[in-house]
Design a protein around this motif. Structure first.
Motif, PDB file in Angstrom:
ATOM      1  N   VAL A 115     -27.267  37.946  -3.101  1.00 38.44           N
ATOM      2  CA  VAL A 115     -26.213  37.044  -3.554  1.00 38.44           C
ATOM      3  C   VAL A 115     -26.338  35.710  -2.827  1.00 38.44           C
ATOM      4  CG1 VAL A 115     -23.725  36.724  -3.821  1.00 38.44           C
ATOM      5  CG2 VAL A 115     -24.676  39.024  -3.851  1.00 38.44           C
ATOM      6  N   ASN A 116     -26.313  34.627  -3.591  1.00 36.53           N
ATOM      7  CA  ASN A 116     -26.199  33.282  -3.041  1.00 36.53           C
ATOM      8  C   ASN A 116     -24.765  32.842  -3.267  1.00 36.53           C
ATOM      9  OD1 ASN A 116     -28.980  32.726  -2.310  1.00 36.53           O
ATOM     10  ND2 ASN A 116     -29.377  32.799  -4.507  1.00 36.53           N
ATOM     11  N   VAL A 117     -24.051  32.577  -2.177  1.00 37.95           N
ATOM     12  CA  VAL A 117     -22.658  32.139  -2.267  1.00 37.95           C
ATOM     13  C   VAL A 117     -22.634  30.644  -1.957  1.00 37.95           C
ATOM     14  CG1 VAL A 117     -20.328  32.434  -1.344  1.00 37.95           C
ATOM     15  CG2 VAL A 117     -21.874  34.391  -1.458  1.00 37.95           C
ATOM     16  N   PHE A 118     -21.959  29.884  -2.818  1.00 38.71           N
ATOM     17  CA  PHE A 118     -21.896  28.442  -2.665  1.00 38.71           C
ATOM     18  C   PHE A 118     -20.554  28.051  -2.059  1.00 38.71           C
ATOM     19  CE2 PHE A 118     -24.845  29.519  -6.004  1.00 38.71           C
ATOM     20  CZ  PHE A 118     -25.990  28.867  -5.555  1.00 38.71           C
ATOM     21  N   LEU A 119     -20.622  27.490  -0.862  1.00 35.70           N
ATOM     22  CA  LEU A 119     -19.437  27.083  -0.118  1.00 35.70           C
ATOM     23  C   LEU A 119     -19.359  25.562  -0.156  1.00 35.70           C
ATOM     24  CD1 LEU A 119     -18.365  28.411   3.324  1.00 35.70           C
ATOM     25  CD2 LEU A 119     -18.509  25.976   2.964  1.00 35.70           C
ATOM     26  N   ILE A 120     -18.201  25.025  -0.531  1.00 38.83           N
ATOM     27  CA  ILE A 120     -18.001  23.585  -0.482  1.00 38.83           C
ATOM     28  C   ILE A 120     -16.897  23.293   0.518  1.00 38.83           C
ATOM     29  CG2 ILE A 120     -18.857  23.080  -2.788  1.00 38.83           C
ATOM     30  CD1 ILE A 120     -15.973  22.952  -3.731  1.00 38.83           C
ATOM     31  N   ALA A 121     -17.017  22.188   1.211  1.00 39.72           N
ATOM     32  CA  ALA A 121     -16.050  21.837   2.258  1.00 39.72           C
ATOM     33  C   ALA A 121     -15.660  20.379   2.128  1.00 39.72           C
ATOM     34  CB  ALA A 121     -16.648  22.109   3.632  1.00 39.72           C
ATOM     35  N   GLU A 122     -14.458  20.102   2.599  1.00 43.96           N
ATOM     36  CA  GLU A 122     -13.915  18.747   2.553  1.00 43.96           C
ATOM     37  C   GLU A 122     -13.358  18.405   3.927  1.00 43.96           C
ATOM     38  OE1 GLU A 122     -11.493  16.709  -0.877  1.00 43.96           O
ATOM     39  OE2 GLU A 122     -10.181  18.019   0.288  1.00 43.96           O
ATOM     40  N   ARG A 123     -13.723  17.259   4.411  1.00 41.20           N
ATOM     41  CA  ARG A 123     -13.251  16.769   5.710  1.00 41.20           C
ATOM     42  C   ARG A 123     -11.796  16.357   5.593  1.00 41.20           C
ATOM     43  NH1 ARG A 123     -15.346  14.592   9.909  1.00 41.20           N
ATOM     44  NH2 ARG A 123     -16.741  12.962  10.123  1.00 41.20           N
ATOM     45  N   GLY A 124     -10.978  16.734   6.589  1.00 36.04           N
ATOM     46  CA  GLY A 124      -9.570  16.356   6.599  1.00 36.04           C
ATOM     47  C   GLY A 124      -9.330  15.164   7.508  1.00 36.04           C
ATOM     48  N   PRO A 125      -8.166  14.515   7.377  1.00 35.54           N
ATOM     49  CA  PRO A 125      -7.881  13.333   8.177  1.00 35.54           C
ATOM     50  C   PRO A 125      -7.812  13.604   9.683  1.00 35.54           C
ATOM     51  CG  PRO A 125      -6.053  13.841   6.678  1.00 35.54           C
ATOM     52  CD  PRO A 125      -7.140  14.823   6.411  1.00 35.54           C
ATOM     53  N   ALA A 126      -7.545  14.844  10.096  1.00 37.96           N
ATOM     54  CA  ALA A 126      -7.420  15.154  11.523  1.00 37.96           C
ATOM     55  C   ALA A 126      -8.721  15.684  12.138  1.00 37.96           C
ATOM     56  CB  ALA A 126      -6.296  16.171  11.734  1.00 37.96           C
ATOM     57  N   MET A 127      -9.809  15.666  11.389  1.00 35.48           N
ATOM     58  CA  MET A 127     -11.058  16.228  11.896  1.00 35.48           C
ATOM     59  C   MET A 127     -11.673  15.333  12.967  1.00 35.48           C
ATOM     60  SD  MET A 127     -14.363  17.463   9.766  1.00 35.48           S
ATOM     61  CE  MET A 127     -15.638  18.416  10.537  1.00 35.48           C
ATOM     62  N   GLN A 128     -12.091  15.963  14.060  1.00 36.98           N
ATOM     63  CA  GLN A 128     -12.830  15.303  15.132  1.00 36.98           C
ATOM     64  C   GLN A 128     -14.275  15.791  15.044  1.00 36.98           C
ATOM     65  OE1 GLN A 128     -11.278  13.076  17.331  1.00 36.98           O
ATOM     66  NE2 GLN A 128      -9.560  13.341  15.948  1.00 36.98           N
ATOM     67  N   GLY A 129     -15.235  14.905  15.155  1.00 32.28           N
ATOM     68  CA  GLY A 129     -16.631  15.310  15.047  1.00 32.28           C
ATOM     69  C   GLY A 129     -17.067  15.364  13.602  1.00 32.28           C
ATOM     70  N   ASN A 130     -18.213  16.014  13.362  1.00 30.08           N
ATOM     71  CA  ASN A 130     -18.736  16.058  11.999  1.00 30.08           C
ATOM     72  C   ASN A 130     -19.108  17.465  11.530  1.00 30.08           C
ATOM     73  OD1 ASN A 130     -20.940  16.454  13.615  1.00 30.08           O
ATOM     74  ND2 ASN A 130     -22.241  14.945  12.617  1.00 30.08           N
ATOM     75  N   THR A 131     -18.664  18.502  12.266  1.00 21.57           N
ATOM     76  CA  THR A 131     -19.002  19.879  11.900  1.00 21.57           C
ATOM     77  C   THR A 131     -17.744  20.735  11.820  1.00 21.57           C
ATOM     78  OG1 THR A 131     -21.147  19.692  12.988  1.00 21.57           O
ATOM     79  CG2 THR A 131     -20.363  21.905  12.546  1.00 21.57           C
ATOM     80  N   ALA A 132     -17.660  21.540  10.766  1.00 24.41           N
ATOM     81  CA  ALA A 132     -16.563  22.499  10.606  1.00 24.41           C
ATOM     82  C   ALA A 132     -17.160  23.899  10.592  1.00 24.41           C
ATOM     83  CB  ALA A 132     -15.808  22.232   9.311  1.00 24.41           C
ATOM     84  N   ASN A 133     -16.484  24.837  11.233  1.00 25.27           N
ATOM     85  CA  ASN A 133     -16.956  26.226  11.322  1.00 25.27           C
ATOM     86  C   ASN A 133     -16.039  27.134  10.516  1.00 25.27           C
ATOM     87  OD1 ASN A 133     -19.090  25.678  13.262  1.00 25.27           O
ATOM     88  ND2 ASN A 133     -17.423  25.277  14.684  1.00 25.27           N
ATOM     89  N   TYR A 134     -16.662  28.090   9.836  1.00 26.26           N
ATOM     90  CA  TYR A 134     -15.914  29.020   8.990  1.00 26.26           C
ATOM     91  C   TYR A 134     -16.431  30.434   9.209  1.00 26.26           C
ATOM     92  CZ  TYR A 134     -14.990  24.588   6.702  1.00 26.26           C
ATOM     93  OH  TYR A 134     -14.642  23.280   6.465  1.00 26.26           O
ATOM     94  N   ARG A 135     -15.576  31.400   8.918  1.00 28.99           N
ATOM     95  CA  ARG A 135     -15.957  32.808   8.979  1.00 28.99           C
ATOM     96  C   ARG A 135     -15.632  33.418   7.617  1.00 28.99           C
ATOM     97  NH1 ARG A 135     -15.997  37.485  13.240  1.00 28.99           N
ATOM     98  NH2 ARG A 135     -17.416  35.988  14.126  1.00 28.99           N
ATOM     99  N   TYR A 136     -16.602  34.123   7.036  1.00 25.26           N
ATOM    100  CA  TYR A 136     -16.392  34.786   5.750  1.00 25.26           C
ATOM    101  C   TYR A 136     -16.910  36.216   5.846  1.00 25.26           C
ATOM    102  CZ  TYR A 136     -21.345  33.865   4.872  1.00 25.26           C
ATOM    103  OH  TYR A 136     -22.719  33.833   4.969  1.00 25.26           O
ATOM    104  N   PHE A 137     -16.631  37.019   4.828  1.00 23.25           N
ATOM    105  CA  PHE A 137     -17.034  38.426   4.865  1.00 23.25           C
ATOM    106  C   PHE A 137     -17.627  38.873   3.541  1.00 23.25           C
ATOM    107  CE2 PHE A 137     -12.738  38.569   3.214  1.00 23.25           C
ATOM    108  CZ  PHE A 137     -12.852  39.468   2.160  1.00 23.25           C
ATOM    109  N   VAL A 138     -18.351  39.986   3.624  1.00 22.59           N
ATOM    110  CA  VAL A 138     -18.845  40.721   2.466  1.00 22.59           C
ATOM    111  C   VAL A 138     -18.371  42.154   2.669  1.00 22.59           C
ATOM    112  CG1 VAL A 138     -20.867  41.550   1.220  1.00 22.59           C
ATOM    113  CG2 VAL A 138     -20.887  39.272   2.237  1.00 22.59           C
ATOM    114  N   ALA A 139     -17.642  42.682   1.694  1.00 28.80           N
ATOM    115  CA  ALA A 139     -17.140  44.058   1.777  1.00 28.80           C
ATOM    116  C   ALA A 139     -17.637  44.838   0.567  1.00 28.80           C
ATOM    117  CB  ALA A 139     -15.613  44.056   1.828  1.00 28.80           C
ATOM    118  N   VAL A 140     -17.919  46.111   0.773  1.00 23.55           N
ATOM    119  CA  VAL A 140     -18.432  46.975  -0.293  1.00 23.55           C
ATOM    120  C   VAL A 140     -17.460  48.128  -0.493  1.00 23.55           C
ATOM    121  CG1 VAL A 140     -20.359  48.445  -1.018  1.00 23.55           C
ATOM    122  CG2 VAL A 140     -20.808  46.369   0.321  1.00 23.55           C
TER     123      VAL A 140
END
Length: 195
Positions: A100-125
């Motif tokens: 599976v190729n999962v496509f994640l899109i992200a948007e920078r918010g006004p309070a963001m510091q720096g240029n990287t955002a970290n996320y956690r996702y899961f795959v369940a069966v």
């Protein structure tokens, strides 16, 4: 090795208008992304269909806020959505691997510091006839925003394997995708869906 391939891994979950609007922001990120692929070429391949893959509606998006701040638009550090997926599956003598190729899109918010955002996702069966997953694996990913850009994205490549007896069909198994949310993030998502 007994290997069979079925390119149809199911259809994406129906997306809410809000999710579609958010996903449309990242259309350039997803340009060139292929669909789910064609059907099977042989009767044997058609008999062994891929498990159903879906993005969990309540867990398809995540909004991150700055620490200690409020919860309005000016406090958002980033937002992300699991926008779509594509893939196929491979049958072998000991089970099926769902690519599976999962496509994640992200948007920078006004309070963001720096240029990287970290996320956690899961795959369940989940086994056939059950909604509760039998296995769940969590993954960390990050999205880097180019200078001056408000949106970015990534393609996550996953390959959950379901052990099955030889020639058993995995079509009734289910694979769920979603963000691993805190209780507060989940409550925020549900409140947004009611609006």
């Amino acid at each position: 090795m007994d290997r069979r391939r079925d390119r149809n891994i199911g259809t994406p979950a129906r997306k809410s208008p809000r999710a579609l609007a958010f996903a449309s922001l990242g259309v350039l990120v997803l340009t060139g992304c292929s669909g789910l692929g064609g059907g099977s070429n042989t009767a044997a391949d058609a008999a062994l269909a891929c498990p159903k893959v879906s993005i969990v509606r309540d867990l398809a998006e995540v909004t991150q806020f700055r620490n200690g701040g409020g919860r309005d638009l000016t406090d958002v550090t980033s937002r992300a959505a699991l926008a779509d997926y594509s893939g196929n599956c491979d049958y072998t003598s000991d089970g099926v691997t769902v690519n599976v190729n999962v496509f994640l899109i992200a948007e920078r918010g006004p309070a963001m510091q720096g240029n990287t955002a970290n996320y956690r996702y899961f795959v369940a069966v989940a086994k056939p006839g059950e909604e509760a997953p039998t296995t769940k694996t969590e993954f960390d990913t990050s999205v880097t925003f180019d200078a001056g850009k408000l949106r970015s994205g990534s393609r996550e490549e996953l390959a959950p394997k379901i052990p099955l007896p030889k020639d058993a069909n995995g079509k009734d198994w289910k694979i769920f995708l979603g963000f691993q949310l805190t209780p507060e993030q989940l409550a925020f998502n549900r409140a947004q869906m009611k609006q």
